[in-house]
Design an enzyme around this catalytic site. Structure first.
Site, mmCIF file in Angstrom:
data_model
loop_
_atom_site.group_PDB
_atom_site.id
_atom_site.type_symbol
_atom_site.label_atom_id
_atom_site.label_comp_id
_atom_site.label_asym_id
_atom_site.label_seq_id
_atom_site.Cartn_x
_atom_site.Cartn_y
_atom_site.Cartn_z
ATOM 1 N N HIS A 33 63.439 39.472 -12.021
ATOM 2 C CA HIS A 33 62.163 38.940 -12.521
ATOM 3 C C HIS A 33 61.841 39.512 -13.908
ATOM 4 C CE1 HIS A 33 57.945 37.406 -11.392
ATOM 5 N NE2 HIS A 33 57.818 37.893 -12.619
ATOM 6 N N HIS A 78 55.550 32.506 -8.795
ATOM 7 C CA HIS A 78 54.602 33.612 -8.926
ATOM 8 C C HIS A 78 53.435 33.375 -7.966
ATOM 9 C CE1 HIS A 78 56.711 34.545 -12.620
ATOM 10 N NE2 HIS A 78 55.903 35.535 -12.919
ATOM 11 N N GLU A 137 49.775 37.852 -7.125
ATOM 12 C CA GLU A 137 49.674 38.828 -8.223
ATOM 13 C C GLU A 137 48.198 38.916 -8.627
ATOM 14 O OE1 GLU A 137 51.136 37.498 -12.016
ATOM 15 O OE2 GLU A 137 51.336 39.531 -12.817
ATOM 16 N N ASP A 187 57.678 41.904 -17.934
ATOM 17 C CA ASP A 187 57.577 41.742 -19.401
ATOM 18 C C ASP A 187 57.622 43.153 -20.000
ATOM 19 O OD1 ASP A 187 56.620 38.739 -19.468
ATOM 20 O OD2 ASP A 187 55.321 39.758 -18.022
HETATM 21 N N1 ADE Z 1 54.162 35.147 -17.597
HETATM 22 C C1 ADE Z 1 54.680 36.264 -18.095
HETATM 23 N N2 ADE Z 1 54.347 37.324 -17.337
HETATM 24 C C2 ADE Z 1 53.599 36.855 -16.316
HETATM 25 C C3 ADE Z 1 52.962 37.426 -15.192
HETATM 26 N N3 ADE Z 1 53.022 38.742 -14.942
HETATM 27 N N4 ADE Z 1 52.263 36.632 -14.373
HETATM 28 C C4 ADE Z 1 52.198 35.318 -14.594
HETATM 29 N N5 ADE Z 1 52.787 34.723 -15.626
HETATM 30 C C5 ADE Z 1 53.490 35.478 -16.485
HETATM 31 ZN ZN ZN Z 2 56.377 37.331 -14.018
#
Ligand code: ADE
Ligand code: ZN
Length: 323
Positions: A11, A189, A192, A271
């Site tokens: 991821h 996703h 979260e 990221d």
């Molecule tokens: N795009 C990039 N990082 C993300 C994240 N943590 N949650 C949702 N979309 C994303």
């Molecule tokens: Zn992500």
């Protein structure tokens, strides 16, 4: 202690993997102002919405196949240096289009960078096309239709990223049907920014093999059991969750709780420079927080490789590297 452990990352958003130094160099190349989201060689943002804006700002500075080859190569080499043997990267044709780049040039550039990193370090990589949820169901369906044409052999999955609080999962079900029918691996996703109900909706409407994050399922015992029993794999990114304020500290993060409940959990960076992380740091944090030894961490890598969207020959080669 964890450096020698072989790692696998399922991821990571490629646009979100651009280091601040690389984005600075791109800004010089294109004579652009990045002071709104990078300061003193660090990304700066203070909410999820601002993070997405910083992400989009960085992505806008990758405008050619060569730019993306450089990004993919430098990212993959950096994690190969942390003993990552396998990585999947989320690729977003919508971000390429916003920067004026065709999807063909985007995939070719990325594939070139992937090939260069493999040649220099041995790291194996696949791409997962993502639709961006807050752009709406039509855009996500267009991304799925593109993915369903199997535009590059290294594209093996389809997913959805973006603002989880936008719209209902059911509105995106058709996109996932298109991708599933084309034989792509499915991830989404969920759990979260939104709670257990979002994960339940994802399971009901999308039937994913894997869930990006999914950690907030831990708030619901029945849902946690459902995920464990179904064998759905969670792509957990603890450093991202801490940076975005889901949990106040690693001691409160549910990774170990989920693992003990029999959920298949893996470790990724999401990221990395935005969260001052890397896959190596995620493994180290897990070792420090929960006392995992080399065998525990290697079993997490094994879970990831078993869940990877790869052909069986590649999977068995990768699993062989863990023995
Ligand atoms: N795009 C990039 N990082 C993300 C994240 N943590 N949650 C949702 N979309 C994303
Ligand atoms: Zn992500």
């Amino acid at each position: 202690m964890t450096h020698a452990v072989k790692k696998a990352e399922l991821h990571c958003h490629i646009e979100g993997a651009a280091s601040a130094a690389l984005v600075l160099a791109q800004a010089e190349k294109y004579n652009s102002d990045i002071s709104g989201f990078i300061s003193e060689q660090q990304y700066v943002w203070s909410s999820f919405t601002e993070f997405l804006a910083a992400y989009d700002g960085a992505a806008a500075l990758f405008r050619s196949a060569e730019d993306y080859a450089l990004l993919a190569r430098t990212y993959l080499q950096s994690i190969a240096a942390e003993n990552a043997i396998y990585a999947e990267i989320f690729v977003s044709p919508d971000h390429a289009a916003a920067a004026g780049l065709s999807s063909e040039a985007y995939f070719e550039g990325l594939a070139e960078g992937i090939a260069q990193a493999k040649a220099s370090s041995g790291i194996e990589c696949r791409m997962i096309i993502v639709g961006i949820r807050h752009l709406g169901p039509e855009k996500v369906e267009a991304a799925a239709r593109l993915a369903s044409t199997r535009p590059h052999p290294l594209i093996t999955g389809f997913g959805m990223a973006g603002e989880e609080r936008f719209g209902k999962v059911a509105d995106f079900a058709r996109a996932f049907d298109i991708a599933r029918d084309a034989g792509l691996g499915i991830t989404i996703h969920a759990g979260e920014l939104a709670g257990p109900e979002s994960v339940r909706d994802a399971l009901d409407h999308v039937r994913p093999a894997r869930i990006g994050h999914g950690v907030r399922a831990s708030e619901d015992g029945a849902l946690t059991r459902r995920i464990a029993e179904a064998g759905v794999v969670l792509e957990v990114c603890p450093g991202s969750n801490l940076a975005l304020g889901l949990y106040p500290d690693i001691g409160k993060h549910p990774f170990d709780q989920l693992r003990r409940a029999g959920v298949k959990v893996t470790l990724s960076s999401d990221d990395p420079p935005h969260f001052r992380s890397s896959v190596g740091r995620e493994y180290q944090m897990a070792a420090d927080a929960w006392g995992y030894d080399t065998a525990d961490l290697t079993s997490i890598t094994r879970t990831a490789i078993k869940a990877a969207f790869v052909d069986e020959q590649t999977r068995s080669n990768l699993l062989g590297q863990l023995d």
